[in-house]
Scaffold this motif. Structure first.
Motif, PDB file in Angstrom:
ATOM      1  N   GLU A 242       1.067  58.756 -38.571  1.00  0.00           N
ATOM      2  CA  GLU A 242       1.057  57.799 -37.455  1.00  0.00           C
ATOM      3  C   GLU A 242       2.464  57.375 -37.058  1.00  0.00           C
ATOM      4  N   ASP A 243       3.357  57.200 -38.025  1.00  0.00           N
ATOM      5  CA  ASP A 243       4.724  56.783 -37.705  1.00  0.00           C
ATOM      6  C   ASP A 243       5.437  57.806 -36.839  1.00  0.00           C
ATOM      7  N   GLN A 244       5.185  59.086 -37.085  1.00  0.00           N
ATOM      8  CA  GLN A 244       5.834  60.126 -36.292  1.00  0.00           C
ATOM      9  C   GLN A 244       5.266  60.177 -34.874  1.00  0.00           C
ATOM     10  N   ILE A 245       3.971  59.947 -34.734  1.00  0.00           N
ATOM     11  CA  ILE A 245       3.386  59.899 -33.396  1.00  0.00           C
ATOM     12  C   ILE A 245       3.956  58.712 -32.616  1.00  0.00           C
ATOM     13  N   LYS A 246       4.067  57.586 -33.285  1.00  0.00           N
ATOM     14  CA  LYS A 246       4.608  56.393 -32.638  1.00  0.00           C
ATOM     15  C   LYS A 246       6.056  56.605 -32.218  1.00  0.00           C
ATOM     16  N   GLU A 247       6.836  57.248 -33.073  1.00  0.00           N
ATOM     17  CA  GLU A 247       8.234  57.515 -32.744  1.00  0.00           C
ATOM     18  C   GLU A 247       8.348  58.496 -31.581  1.00  0.00           C
ATOM     19  N   ALA A 248       7.446  59.492 -31.546  1.00  0.00           N
ATOM     20  CA  ALA A 248       7.436  60.434 -30.428  1.00  0.00           C
ATOM     21  C   ALA A 248       7.137  59.717 -29.121  1.00  0.00           C
ATOM     22  N   LEU A 249       6.171  58.819 -29.131  1.00  0.00           N
ATOM     23  CA  LEU A 249       5.830  58.069 -27.922  1.00  0.00           C
ATOM     24  C   LEU A 249       7.012  57.212 -27.464  1.00  0.00           C
ATOM     25  N   ARG A 250       7.682  56.582 -28.403  1.00  0.00           N
ATOM     26  CA  ARG A 250       8.844  55.761 -28.045  1.00  0.00           C
ATOM     27  C   ARG A 250       9.923  56.615 -27.400  1.00  0.00           C
ATOM     28  N   THR A 251      10.164  57.784 -27.961  1.00  0.00           N
ATOM     29  CA  THR A 251      11.205  58.664 -27.433  1.00  0.00           C
ATOM     30  C   THR A 251      10.877  59.102 -26.017  1.00  0.00           C
ATOM     31  N   PHE A 252       9.638  59.479 -25.772  1.00  0.00           N
ATOM     32  CA  PHE A 252       9.235  59.913 -24.435  1.00  0.00           C
ATOM     33  C   PHE A 252       9.280  58.764 -23.433  1.00  0.00           C
ATOM     34  N   MET A 253       8.784  57.596 -23.800  1.00  0.00           N
ATOM     35  CA  MET A 253       8.624  56.512 -22.843  1.00  0.00           C
ATOM     36  C   MET A 253       9.889  55.691 -22.630  1.00  0.00           C
ATOM     37  N   GLU A 254      10.764  55.625 -23.604  1.00  0.00           N
ATOM     38  CA  GLU A 254      12.000  54.854 -23.437  1.00  0.00           C
ATOM     39  C   GLU A 254      13.051  55.633 -22.678  1.00  0.00           C
ATOM     40  N   ARG A 255      12.959  56.970 -22.690  1.00  0.00           N
ATOM     41  CA  ARG A 255      13.889  57.797 -21.928  1.00  0.00           C
ATOM     42  C   ARG A 255      13.079  58.795 -21.105  1.00  0.00           C
ATOM     43  N   PRO A 256      12.327  58.299 -20.109  1.00  0.00           N
ATOM     44  CA  PRO A 256      11.423  59.166 -19.371  1.00  0.00           C
ATOM     45  C   PRO A 256      12.123  60.214 -18.535  1.00  0.00           C
ATOM     46  N   ARG A 257      13.370  59.998 -18.158  1.00  0.00           N
ATOM     47  CA  ARG A 257      14.053  60.954 -17.297  1.00  0.00           C
ATOM     48  C   ARG A 257      14.724  62.073 -18.092  1.00  0.00           C
ATOM     49  N   GLN A 258      14.742  61.904 -19.386  1.00  0.00           N
ATOM     50  CA  GLN A 258      15.384  62.927 -20.214  1.00  0.00           C
ATOM     51  C   GLN A 258      14.417  64.080 -20.453  1.00  0.00           C
ATOM     52  N   THR A 259      14.883  65.297 -20.271  1.00  0.00           N
ATOM     53  CA  THR A 259      14.064  66.454 -20.568  1.00  0.00           C
ATOM     54  C   THR A 259      14.085  66.692 -22.061  1.00  0.00           C
ATOM     55  N   ILE A 260      12.912  66.600 -22.669  1.00  0.00           N
ATOM     56  CA  ILE A 260      12.818  66.692 -24.120  1.00  0.00           C
ATOM     57  C   ILE A 260      12.183  68.014 -24.481  1.00  0.00           C
ATOM     58  N   THR A 261      12.981  68.921 -24.998  1.00  0.00           N
ATOM     59  CA  THR A 261      12.462  70.227 -25.379  1.00  0.00           C
ATOM     60  C   THR A 261      13.003  70.605 -26.738  1.00  0.00           C
ATOM     61  N   GLY A 262      12.128  71.157 -27.532  1.00  0.00           N
ATOM     62  CA  GLY A 262      12.548  71.686 -28.822  1.00  0.00           C
ATOM     63  C   GLY A 262      13.008  70.652 -29.809  1.00  0.00           C
ATOM     64  N   MET A 263      12.633  69.352 -29.621  1.00  0.00           N
ATOM     65  CA  MET A 263      13.142  68.334 -30.516  1.00  0.00           C
ATOM     66  C   MET A 263      12.132  67.964 -31.593  1.00  0.00           C
ATOM     67  N   TRP A 264      10.860  68.404 -31.432  1.00  0.00           N
ATOM     68  CA  TRP A 264       9.866  68.063 -32.437  1.00  0.00           C
ATOM     69  C   TRP A 264       9.767  69.181 -33.471  1.00  0.00           C
ATOM     70  N   LYS A 265       9.839  68.845 -34.720  1.00  0.00           N
ATOM     71  CA  LYS A 265       9.779  69.806 -35.801  1.00  0.00           C
ATOM     72  C   LYS A 265       8.611  69.466 -36.750  1.00  0.00           C
ATOM     73  N   TRP A 266       7.542  68.950 -36.135  1.00  0.00           N
ATOM     74  CA  TRP A 266       6.466  68.416 -36.932  1.00  0.00           C
ATOM     75  C   TRP A 266       5.224  69.290 -36.875  1.00  0.00           C
ATOM     76  N   GLY A 267       5.401  70.559 -36.573  1.00  0.00           N
ATOM     77  CA  GLY A 267       4.266  71.470 -36.615  1.00  0.00           C
ATOM     78  C   GLY A 267       3.337  71.374 -35.449  1.00  0.00           C
ATOM     79  N   GLY A 268       3.868  71.111 -34.234  1.00  0.00           N
ATOM     80  CA  GLY A 268       3.019  71.085 -33.059  1.00  0.00           C
ATOM     81  C   GLY A 268       2.394  72.444 -32.836  1.00  0.00           C
ATOM     82  N   SER A 269       1.158  72.483 -32.394  1.00  0.00           N
ATOM     83  CA  SER A 269       0.447  73.735 -32.176  1.00  0.00           C
ATOM     84  C   SER A 269      -0.115  73.783 -30.789  1.00  0.00           C
TER      85      SER A 269
END
Length: 270
Positions: A242-269
């Protein structure tokens, strides 16, 4: 000299004319900024710029292709912008031309994320299925119109009530804009990706489908397993703490204009 003559010939009706055009442009902007059509509009502006450059530099082949393409665009635009045109006419008829835009601070967005995850934690224990969409840069007005307008302050209690099983809003998605619940019971497009795991049901496929068409982040609670996951960019990220999901949401929503690619290393499928 020309400016002074222009002032002398300027009429009050000219002022009305200019203001009418300005209001019309502003109204069109207000209608498009909360929909996917804004991306299409940017594409049209790029084509218009290329057309001007090709005409200036006498690039005859490019100019000819663009001129031929304009005929197709004239017929295609009413089809492409049909939802926006319908909404504009409806709001014009209801007198809802101007809507004040809302701003949300990082603290308010962080509070909204905490409330969503707190509700998701409870629904996960109870195996209550849920779809919670965070709108980002690409507006989701088209999908908000498919649900029931709520426009309420976001709280974990309200979220849990929305997704109570066997209630009218349970099977749809809840859309969050600027830290507020805008609508619930919204219909989302299903992904057409045939490579997805058969473990993923309709709720997860709808979350992936919407994230393919917009830059939103969708939090999903599985009704079968109770697992919490999220989707972004057509990918689903599962089996995360849950902490990693929460941190991901914060990253996306606090910097919405930033293109976020390849930054998650948590086994997304996918």
């Amino acid at each position: 000299m020309q400016f002074s003559s222009l002032i002398e010939t300027f009429r009050f009706l000219d002022f009305i004319d200019i203001m009418t055009v300005a209001v019309a442009i502003y109204f069109v902007y207000k209608q498009l900024k909360d929909t996917r059509a804004v991306s299409l509009l940017k594409g049209l502006l790029v084509l218009a710029f290329i057309n001007v450059v090709s005409h200036t530099l006498n690039l005859y082949v490019i100019n000819w292709i663009l001129q031929q393409g304009m005929t197709v665009l004239l017929f295609a635009l009413p089809v492409v912008f049909q939802p926006e045109l319908r909404r504009a006419l409806e709001q014009l008829g209801r007198g809802r031309i101007f809507n004040r835009a809302q701003n949300v601070s990082e603290a308010e967005m962080d509070s909204a994320i905490n409330e969503v995850m707190a509700a998701a934690r409870v629904m996960s224990r109870e195996h209550t299925g849920a779809l919670m969409v965070f709108e980002r840069e690409v507006g989701l007005g088209d999908y908000i119109d498919t649900g029931i307008l709520v426009d309420a302050k976001l709280s974990r209690e309200l979220i849990k009530n929305i997704f109570v099983p066997s209630t009218p809003l349970h099977d749809g998605a809840m859309i969050i804009r600027n830290g507020r619940i805008m609508a619930a019971g919204c219909l989302l497009p299903l992904t057409e990706d045939r490579t997805l795991s058969t473990e993923l049901g309709t709720r997860h496929r709808a979350a992936i489908g919407l994230s393919e068409q917009a830059d939103c982040v969708v939090v999903v609670v599985s009704e079968e397993t109770g697992k919490i996951s999220y989707t972004y960019g057509g990918h689903i990220y599962r089996h995360l703490p849950e902490d990693q999901i929460k941190e991901a949401l914060r990253t996306f929503m606090e910097r919405p204009r930033q293109t976020i690619t390849g930054m998650w290393k948590w086994g997304g499928s996918k």
